[in-house]
Motif scaffolding. Structure first.
Motif, PDB file in Angstrom:
ATOM      1  N   PRO A   1     -23.076  16.162 -35.280  1.00  0.00           N
ATOM      2  CA  PRO A   1     -22.907  17.009 -34.093  1.00  0.00           C
ATOM      3  C   PRO A   1     -21.900  18.128 -34.299  1.00  0.00           C
ATOM      4  O   PRO A   1     -21.685  18.926 -33.421  1.00  0.00           O
ATOM      5  N   THR A   2     -21.248  18.176 -35.467  1.00  0.00           N
ATOM      6  CA  THR A   2     -20.183  19.167 -35.653  1.00  0.00           C
ATOM      7  C   THR A   2     -20.687  20.597 -35.702  1.00  0.00           C
ATOM      8  O   THR A   2     -20.022  21.502 -35.219  1.00  0.00           O
ATOM      9  N   ASN A   3     -21.841  20.817 -36.321  1.00  0.00           N
ATOM     10  CA  ASN A   3     -22.393  22.161 -36.413  1.00  0.00           C
ATOM     11  C   ASN A   3     -23.890  22.078 -36.131  1.00  0.00           C
ATOM     12  O   ASN A   3     -24.684  21.927 -37.045  1.00  0.00           O
ATOM     13  N   PRO A   4     -24.282  22.173 -34.871  1.00  0.00           N
ATOM     14  CA  PRO A   4     -25.681  21.925 -34.507  1.00  0.00           C
ATOM     15  C   PRO A   4     -26.659  23.046 -34.844  1.00  0.00           C
ATOM     16  O   PRO A   4     -27.854  22.867 -34.701  1.00  0.00           O
ATOM     17  N   THR A   5     -26.167  24.193 -35.287  1.00  0.00           N
ATOM     18  CA  THR A   5     -27.081  25.291 -35.598  1.00  0.00           C
ATOM     19  C   THR A   5     -27.241  25.440 -37.109  1.00  0.00           C
ATOM     20  O   THR A   5     -26.266  25.334 -37.857  1.00  0.00           O
ATOM     21  N   PRO A   6     -28.458  25.697 -37.564  1.00  0.00           N
ATOM     22  CA  PRO A   6     -28.660  25.909 -39.000  1.00  0.00           C
ATOM     23  C   PRO A   6     -28.091  27.260 -39.413  1.00  0.00           C
ATOM     24  O   PRO A   6     -27.814  28.116 -38.570  1.00  0.00           O
ATOM     25  N   GLY A   7     -27.935  27.451 -40.695  1.00  0.00           N
ATOM     26  CA  GLY A   7     -27.408  28.722 -41.173  1.00  0.00           C
ATOM     27  C   GLY A   7     -28.023  29.089 -42.505  1.00  0.00           C
ATOM     28  O   GLY A   7     -28.874  28.381 -43.044  1.00  0.00           O
ATOM     29  N   TYR A   8     -27.578  30.217 -43.030  1.00  0.00           N
ATOM     30  CA  TYR A   8     -28.042  30.714 -44.315  1.00  0.00           C
ATOM     31  C   TYR A   8     -26.822  31.084 -45.136  1.00  0.00           C
ATOM     32  O   TYR A   8     -25.784  31.472 -44.601  1.00  0.00           O
ATOM     33  N   GLU A   9     -26.984  30.963 -46.438  1.00  0.00           N
ATOM     34  CA  GLU A   9     -25.886  31.288 -47.329  1.00  0.00           C
ATOM     35  C   GLU A   9     -26.430  32.104 -48.494  1.00  0.00           C
ATOM     36  O   GLU A   9     -27.444  31.723 -49.097  1.00  0.00           O
ATOM     37  N   ALA A  10     -25.754  33.200 -48.809  1.00  0.00           N
ATOM     38  CA  ALA A  10     -26.132  33.990 -49.977  1.00  0.00           C
ATOM     39  C   ALA A  10     -25.630  33.229 -51.206  1.00  0.00           C
ATOM     40  O   ALA A  10     -24.432  33.107 -51.436  1.00  0.00           O
ATOM     41  N   ALA A  11     -26.564  32.661 -51.973  1.00  0.00           N
ATOM     42  CA  ALA A  11     -26.183  31.793 -53.082  1.00  0.00           C
ATOM     43  C   ALA A  11     -26.064  32.547 -54.407  1.00  0.00           C
ATOM     44  O   ALA A  11     -25.311  32.129 -55.286  1.00  0.00           O
ATOM     45  N   GLU A  12     -26.780  33.636 -54.540  1.00  0.00           N
ATOM     46  CA  GLU A  12     -26.787  34.350 -55.821  1.00  0.00           C
ATOM     47  C   GLU A  12     -27.083  35.820 -55.573  1.00  0.00           C
ATOM     48  O   GLU A  12     -27.897  36.163 -54.722  1.00  0.00           O
TER      49      GLU A  12
ATOM     50  N   TYR B   1     -31.019  27.924 -47.228  1.00  0.00           N
ATOM     51  CA  TYR B   1     -31.016  27.411 -45.860  1.00  0.00           C
ATOM     52  C   TYR B   1     -29.987  26.282 -45.783  1.00  0.00           C
ATOM     53  O   TYR B   1     -29.971  25.388 -46.635  1.00  0.00           O
ATOM     54  N   ILE B   2     -29.139  26.330 -44.788  1.00  0.00           N
ATOM     55  CA  ILE B   2     -28.148  25.274 -44.552  1.00  0.00           C
ATOM     56  C   ILE B   2     -28.583  24.527 -43.294  1.00  0.00           C
ATOM     57  O   ILE B   2     -28.520  25.060 -42.183  1.00  0.00           O
ATOM     58  N   PRO B   3     -29.050  23.264 -43.433  1.00  0.00           N
ATOM     59  CA  PRO B   3     -29.492  22.509 -42.257  1.00  0.00           C
ATOM     60  C   PRO B   3     -28.339  22.260 -41.287  1.00  0.00           C
ATOM     61  O   PRO B   3     -27.179  22.250 -41.693  1.00  0.00           O
ATOM     62  N   PRO B   4     -28.661  22.033 -40.019  1.00  0.00           N
ATOM     63  CA  PRO B   4     -27.604  21.734 -39.050  1.00  0.00           C
ATOM     64  C   PRO B   4     -26.897  20.436 -39.409  1.00  0.00           C
ATOM     65  O   PRO B   4     -27.524  19.482 -39.852  1.00  0.00           O
ATOM     66  N   GLN B   5     -25.600  20.421 -39.235  1.00  0.00           N
ATOM     67  CA  GLN B   5     -24.789  19.227 -39.485  1.00  0.00           C
ATOM     68  C   GLN B   5     -24.375  18.668 -38.128  1.00  0.00           C
ATOM     69  O   GLN B   5     -23.314  18.983 -37.614  1.00  0.00           O
TER      70      GLN B   5
END
Length: 188
Positions: free
Chosen positions: A123-134, A117-121
């Motif tokens: 004000p530059t990126n207000p939406t959270p995201g997901y990253e395939a880590a492995e 899970y990538i929390p929102p950053q």
């Protein structure tokens, strides 16, 4: 050639503009100068939007019985503190989610994708995201699968991981929603 009449016309125009500017400045000078006693008119105005510093606005005598007054400064400070509390709880939840390992799988468990899970950053990126880590692929499966089937299975594993991550984020944010309802008195 510049004629004498042209020079006189230009000079007259410049003098007229200067006089008009001086008159306008003089007429509006009272807005920036000290007040003259003869121009002062004593009036008492009360604003319907004024707030008392440490409490509610005085209750309107025409208001129905039991109607609440307007929020005062102390109410606004309390609301600000509650907003800060909610923000800190949200940050804590985001940090917990970022540290969780969520796994999506496909092809009967032969392909596993770890999603972060990538929390929102703000004000530059207000939406959270997901990253395939492995990505883990069973070697026996990899030897016998076609490239098309492998591609489809990888996409399925990523989508499964994101779906599980979205469900987990929803669960954690339900906790925050319950806290908000408690803090905001059921308004959230």
């Amino acid at each position: 050639l510049v004629t004498r009449e042209y020079i006189l016309t230009q000079t007259t125009t410049m003098k007229t503009a200067t006089i008009a500017t001086l008159l306008l400045t003089a007429s509006s000078a009272t807005a920036f100068s000290t007040t003259r006693i003869s121009n002062v008119v004593a009036t008492h105005q009360s604003s319907s939007t004024s707030l008392n510093l440490f409490g509610s606005k005085p209750k309107d005598p025409n208001a129905p019985e039991g109607a609440p007054g307007q929020p005062g400064m102390m109410d606004q400070l309390a609301m600000f503190k509650k907003a800060q509390e909610i923000a800190s709880k949200k940050k804590k939840i985001d940090d917990e989610l970022a540290n969780e390992t969520i796994t999506g799988s496909a092809a009967d468990g032969n392909i596993e994708i770890t999603v972060k899970y990538i929390p929102p950053q703000l004000p530059t990126n207000p939406t959270p995201g997901y990253e395939a880590a492995e990505v883990n692929i069973n070697e026996e499966y990899l030897e016998g699968v076609s490239s098309e089937d492998l591609s489809v299975a990888l996409v399925e594993a990523i989508r499964d991981g994101e779906a599980k991550a979205t469900a987990r984020v929803g669960e954690k944010y339900k906790e925050l929603e319950e806290d908000m309802k408690g803090i905001m008195g059921g308004l959230a």
